[in-house]
Design a protein around this motif. Structure first.
Motif, PDB file in Angstrom:
ATOM      1  N   LEU A 211      -0.752  33.795 -30.851  1.00  0.00           N
ATOM      2  CA  LEU A 211      -0.883  35.252 -30.829  1.00  0.00           C
ATOM      3  C   LEU A 211       0.406  35.969 -30.419  1.00  0.00           C
ATOM      4  N   PRO A 212       1.126  35.502 -29.399  1.00  0.00           N
ATOM      5  CA  PRO A 212       2.387  36.200 -29.081  1.00  0.00           C
ATOM      6  C   PRO A 212       3.346  36.264 -30.259  1.00  0.00           C
ATOM      7  N   ALA A 213       3.459  35.172 -31.018  1.00  0.00           N
ATOM      8  CA  ALA A 213       4.358  35.180 -32.181  1.00  0.00           C
ATOM      9  C   ALA A 213       3.823  36.104 -33.275  1.00  0.00           C
ATOM     10  N   ILE A 214       2.492  36.083 -33.464  1.00  0.00           N
ATOM     11  CA  ILE A 214       1.895  36.961 -34.477  1.00  0.00           C
ATOM     12  C   ILE A 214       2.133  38.426 -34.130  1.00  0.00           C
ATOM     13  N   MET A 293       3.062  41.388 -21.157  1.00  0.00           N
ATOM     14  CA  MET A 293       2.181  40.225 -21.095  1.00  0.00           C
ATOM     15  C   MET A 293       2.924  38.937 -21.444  1.00  0.00           C
ATOM     16  N   MET A 294       3.911  39.002 -22.311  1.00  0.00           N
ATOM     17  CA  MET A 294       4.687  37.809 -22.642  1.00  0.00           C
ATOM     18  C   MET A 294       5.427  37.283 -21.412  1.00  0.00           C
ATOM     19  N   LYS A 295       5.952  38.193 -20.604  1.00  0.00           N
ATOM     20  CA  LYS A 295       6.607  37.772 -19.360  1.00  0.00           C
ATOM     21  C   LYS A 295       5.602  37.143 -18.402  1.00  0.00           C
ATOM     22  N   GLN A 296       4.415  37.743 -18.329  1.00  0.00           N
ATOM     23  CA  GLN A 296       3.382  37.186 -17.448  1.00  0.00           C
ATOM     24  C   GLN A 296       2.919  35.822 -17.929  1.00  0.00           C
ATOM     25  N   LEU A 297       2.816  35.639 -19.257  1.00  0.00           N
ATOM     26  CA  LEU A 297       2.392  34.348 -19.805  1.00  0.00           C
ATOM     27  C   LEU A 297       3.377  33.255 -19.444  1.00  0.00           C
ATOM     28  N   THR A 298       4.663  33.540 -19.594  1.00  0.00           N
ATOM     29  CA  THR A 298       5.689  32.554 -19.233  1.00  0.00           C
ATOM     30  C   THR A 298       5.616  32.193 -17.748  1.00  0.00           C
ATOM     31  N   ALA A 299       5.408  33.209 -16.903  1.00  0.00           N
ATOM     32  CA  ALA A 299       5.332  32.966 -15.467  1.00  0.00           C
ATOM     33  C   ALA A 299       4.098  32.146 -15.100  1.00  0.00           C
ATOM     34  N   GLN A 300       2.943  32.427 -15.748  1.00  0.00           N
ATOM     35  CA  GLN A 300       1.716  31.683 -15.450  1.00  0.00           C
ATOM     36  C   GLN A 300       1.852  30.225 -15.854  1.00  0.00           C
ATOM     37  N   LEU A 301       2.430  29.962 -17.016  1.00  0.00           N
ATOM     38  CA  LEU A 301       2.598  28.582 -17.465  1.00  0.00           C
ATOM     39  C   LEU A 301       3.564  27.824 -16.560  1.00  0.00           C
ATOM     40  N   ALA A 325      -6.639  33.123 -14.741  1.00  0.00           N
ATOM     41  CA  ALA A 325      -5.650  34.182 -14.987  1.00  0.00           C
ATOM     42  C   ALA A 325      -4.996  34.002 -16.353  1.00  0.00           C
ATOM     43  N   LEU A 326      -4.728  32.744 -16.727  1.00  0.00           N
ATOM     44  CA  LEU A 326      -4.140  32.456 -18.037  1.00  0.00           C
ATOM     45  C   LEU A 326      -5.096  32.847 -19.161  1.00  0.00           C
ATOM     46  N   ALA A 327      -6.385  32.562 -18.984  1.00  0.00           N
ATOM     47  CA  ALA A 327      -7.391  32.931 -19.989  1.00  0.00           C
ATOM     48  C   ALA A 327      -7.504  34.443 -20.107  1.00  0.00           C
ATOM     49  N   ASN A 328      -7.483  35.157 -18.984  1.00  0.00           N
ATOM     50  CA  ASN A 328      -7.548  36.625 -19.019  1.00  0.00           C
ATOM     51  C   ASN A 328      -6.356  37.210 -19.755  1.00  0.00           C
ATOM     52  N   PHE A 333      -4.084  39.433 -25.085  1.00  0.00           N
ATOM     53  CA  PHE A 333      -3.381  39.264 -26.365  1.00  0.00           C
ATOM     54  C   PHE A 333      -4.340  39.467 -27.538  1.00  0.00           C
ATOM     55  N   GLN A 334      -5.545  38.916 -27.411  1.00  0.00           N
ATOM     56  CA  GLN A 334      -6.537  39.099 -28.469  1.00  0.00           C
ATOM     57  C   GLN A 334      -6.888  40.578 -28.641  1.00  0.00           C
ATOM     58  N   ASP A 335      -7.017  41.293 -27.516  1.00  0.00           N
ATOM     59  CA  ASP A 335      -7.324  42.724 -27.585  1.00  0.00           C
ATOM     60  C   ASP A 335      -6.225  43.498 -28.302  1.00  0.00           C
ATOM     61  N   GLU A 336      -4.980  43.190 -27.981  1.00  0.00           N
ATOM     62  CA  GLU A 336      -3.869  43.890 -28.630  1.00  0.00           C
ATOM     63  C   GLU A 336      -3.823  43.573 -30.127  1.00  0.00           C
ATOM     64  N   THR A 337      -4.192  42.345 -30.498  1.00  0.00           N
ATOM     65  CA  THR A 337      -4.247  41.989 -31.917  1.00  0.00           C
ATOM     66  C   THR A 337      -5.301  42.822 -32.639  1.00  0.00           C
ATOM     67  N   VAL A 338      -6.461  42.966 -32.002  1.00  0.00           N
ATOM     68  CA  VAL A 338      -7.526  43.787 -32.588  1.00  0.00           C
ATOM     69  C   VAL A 338      -7.072  45.234 -32.725  1.00  0.00           C
TER      70      VAL A 338
END
Length: 622
Positions: A211-214, A293-301, A325-328, A333-338
């Motif tokens: 999703l981030p790449a999409i 959110m991309m910055k947060q995703l990198t930090a969570q991983l 937190a990672l799932a949320n 990301f899914q919401d932004e895609t919608v």
């Protein structure tokens, strides 16, 4: 006519108009028909009296006029009304879009959730079937792959077994329905986090879209598309504005161009421009959210890798919150895609409402009309009059606002959507952007901008006159009610999407000035409730105490001598131990006194004579 009877008559009229249009091959919504009915009734040229009850002939005339206008395929005004109705019915805020999306998702999962929570499995086969249903529920709720793909199911089952073995189904079945639903949602979040982490480590992630790449590709593409559409729309409306300015200077030319409906085409393009700007603003908000959110995703991983690295076992209390937190974050990301998909579709569906212009204004016609005409953009018009500002000394009773004296100057809700009201009222409906830097007029708690200083001075001489003129012009072109935001003058035509926001966007100016005040402190008596208690545990303790008191019996006696008495207490200083110390320790011992009296028991004589004998030893003998 009673309200219920009037509503019934209006519904019958709307139904009849819809049937007439359908008979001619044009399917129209009830909302569009209702708006058209109000537009036809408001237009003074049609001769309808709002205060008078409609007769049968009036109803027939109303139906005929509405059907004629709804079937006119070469009318930019009708296209604008259709565009406004479509946008009002399909656009809402980010929060409402996402709330509706989540509500639909919950409704689709309700049947699967019910099968799990209502299950009373006991046999081994039934328990295995229930576990498979839980896996399917987790996949459907997370949206990370199809529950019919065997590879995805195996991966999800392995992740679920690591946190919820099948042996725990017995405990799960003993829970209440609400607790089962909560545990299912929590299991979904944990399994989603595990699969996302495995995907990042290259050990899984089957069926999970990047999703981030999409979004990284979709958002710029959508923004570029809307920008191009907006640029084309602005080019056309600048042409229409230039032609209409030419017409205002040459009235004879206006009669010749009346058939082209240039004014209605300008309104159509202005409305299209406004809707595109609203959508573009939402897309930009999506881009900002995704970047964060991309910055947060990198930090969570990274945090997960640091927690799990080189460890055979990790406490669930440490790792589960990170998985959740990672799932949320992935749900966001899914919401932004919608949202991007909805906004893109909304933009695409607005284009057909510009069809009448392609028929009325081909390029050849535009080139002829634009001869000897200078086309100006909105930015150019504002720059022309930047230095010609309103002088406050010319106005003693009116208040003018300027950028340097007003803190929230850019957030004020300008009337007529920022267009110059004077130009619109004095010309044949020409829309020119107002220039706030020359001064914003505050009149009856409303704010007006103008394209030139002369227009501002003329409007300020008699504001009510021009406000009434604008209202009358809006009756002839009903699309102006939404385009210029005249909903307060026509309250019955406020769109539902804006009805909730009429007062929300109203911002009062914060003018900058030096002032001082002096007030008395504590002029009102204190209103603190001493018995108030915010702590629920303290309330629970008091409730238990009161409940226990209900089972007790209390005896008390009061007499005439005791009812005026009160308890007293006193405070004293207690006595303290004191002592003294000398240079050397010494002591003395003296003989114990011993005195004997003889003859007390009597003798041969009747008279008793006592003889005192001192038996105490001398000091030197001790």
């Amino acid at each position: 006519m009673p309200p219920t009877q009037a509503e019934s008559v209006v519904k019958n009229i709307i139904r009849e108009i819809g049937q007439e249009c359908a008979a001619h091959g044009e399917v129209v919504s009830e909302t569009l028909v209702a708006f058209m009915v109000k537009a036809v009734v408001l237009d003074p040229s049609n001769g309808f009296n709002i205060d008078r009850t409609l007769m049968k002939t009036d109803v027939q005339k109303l139906v005929k006029l509405c059907v004629t206008r709804l079937l006119d395929s070469k009318n930019p005004s009708l296209d604008t009304i259709k565009m406004q109705v479509y946008f009002d019915m399909n656009y809402t805020s980010r929060e409402d879009f996402l709330e509706e999306h989540h509500r639909v998702l919950e409704s689709r999962l309700s049947s699967v959730s019910r099968e799990i929570t209502d299950n009373r499995a006991s046999a081994r086969e039934e328990l295995e079937s229930l576990y498979r249903k839980i896996v399917s529920y987790v996949l459907l709720r997370s949206g990370l792959g199809s529950p019919t793909d065997i590879k995805i199911v195996r991966e999800a089952t392995a992740a679920l077994q690591s946190v919820f073995p099948q042996a725990e189904l017995g405990t799960f079945l003993t829970l209440s329905k609400k607790d089962k639903e909560c545990q299912l949602k929590e299991l979904t979040m944990i399994v989603t986090g595990i699969r996302l982490f495995n995907r990042d480590c290259g050990k899984g992630g089957e069926g999970i879209d990047d999703l981030p790449a999409i979004l990284h590709e979709a958002i710029p593409a959508t923004t570029q598309y809307i920008d191009s559409q907006l640029q084309n729309a602005q080019d056309q409306l600048y042409h229409y504005t230039a032609i209409l300015e030419k017409v205002t200077k040459n009235p004879l030319m206006g009669k010749e161009l009346q058939q082209y409906m240039i004014k209605e085409a300008l309104y159509n393009m202005r409305q299209y421009e406004i809707f595109l700007q609203i959508i573009l603003s939402d897309v930009i908000t999506c881009a900002q959210e995704v970047e964060m959110m991309m910055k947060q995703l990198t930090a969570q991983l990274e945090q997960l890798k640091m927690t799990i690295r080189a460890k055979t076992a990790v406490p669930t209390s440490q790792v589960f919150p990170i998985f959740i937190a990672l799932a949320n974050l992935w749900i966001s990301f899914q919401d932004e895609t919608v949202l991007i998909s909805i906004l893109s579709n909304l933009t695409t569906h607005l284009e057909p409402f510009l069809g009448a212009q392609e028929v009325l204004f081909p390029d050849k016609v535009k080139q002829v009309l634009l001869e000897d005409v200078t086309v100006k953009t909105d930015a150019n018009r504002i720059k022309e009059h930047m230095e010609y500002r309103v002088h406050l000394s010319d106005f003693k009773k009116l208040e003018w606002l300027f950028p340097e004296t007003t803190a929230n100057f850019d957030k004020l809700l300008i009337q007529y959507r920022g267009f110059c009201g004077y130009t619109f009222a004095t010309t044949d409906g020409l829309l020119l952007p107002g220039n706030p830097t020359i001064g914003i007029l505050k009149y009856k708690e409303k704010y007006y901008t103008f394209n030139t200083r002369d227009a501002a001075y003329s409007f300020a001489e008699n504001p009510e006159k021009y406000i009434d003129l604008i209202k009358e012009k809006a009756k002839k072109n009903a699309e102006l009610i939404q385009l210029l935001e005249l909903h307060q003058q026509f309250e019955t035509l406020i769109p539902y999407s804006q009805m909730r926001d009429v007062d929300k966007h109203y911002v009062k100016p914060i003018t900058k000035c030096e002032s001082s005040t002096q007030t008395d402190t504590h002029i009102l008596p204190p209103t603190v409730v001493r018995s108030y208690e915010w702590n629920e545990w303290e309330l629970r303790r008091k409730a238990i105490k009161l409940a226990n008191l209900r089972q007790k019996i209390t005896h008390s006696v009061q007499t005439d001598l005791s009812h005026m008495r009160r308890e007293n207490c006193s405070q004293v200083y207690p006595s303290k131990n004191a002592g003294s110390q000398t240079m050397r320790e010494d002591g003395t011992q003296v003989p114990r006194p011993q005195i004997y009296i003889s003859g007390l028991r009597g003798g041969q004589s009747k008279v008793t004579h006592g003889v005192k004998v001192n038996l105490t030893r001398a000091v030197d003998e001790t």
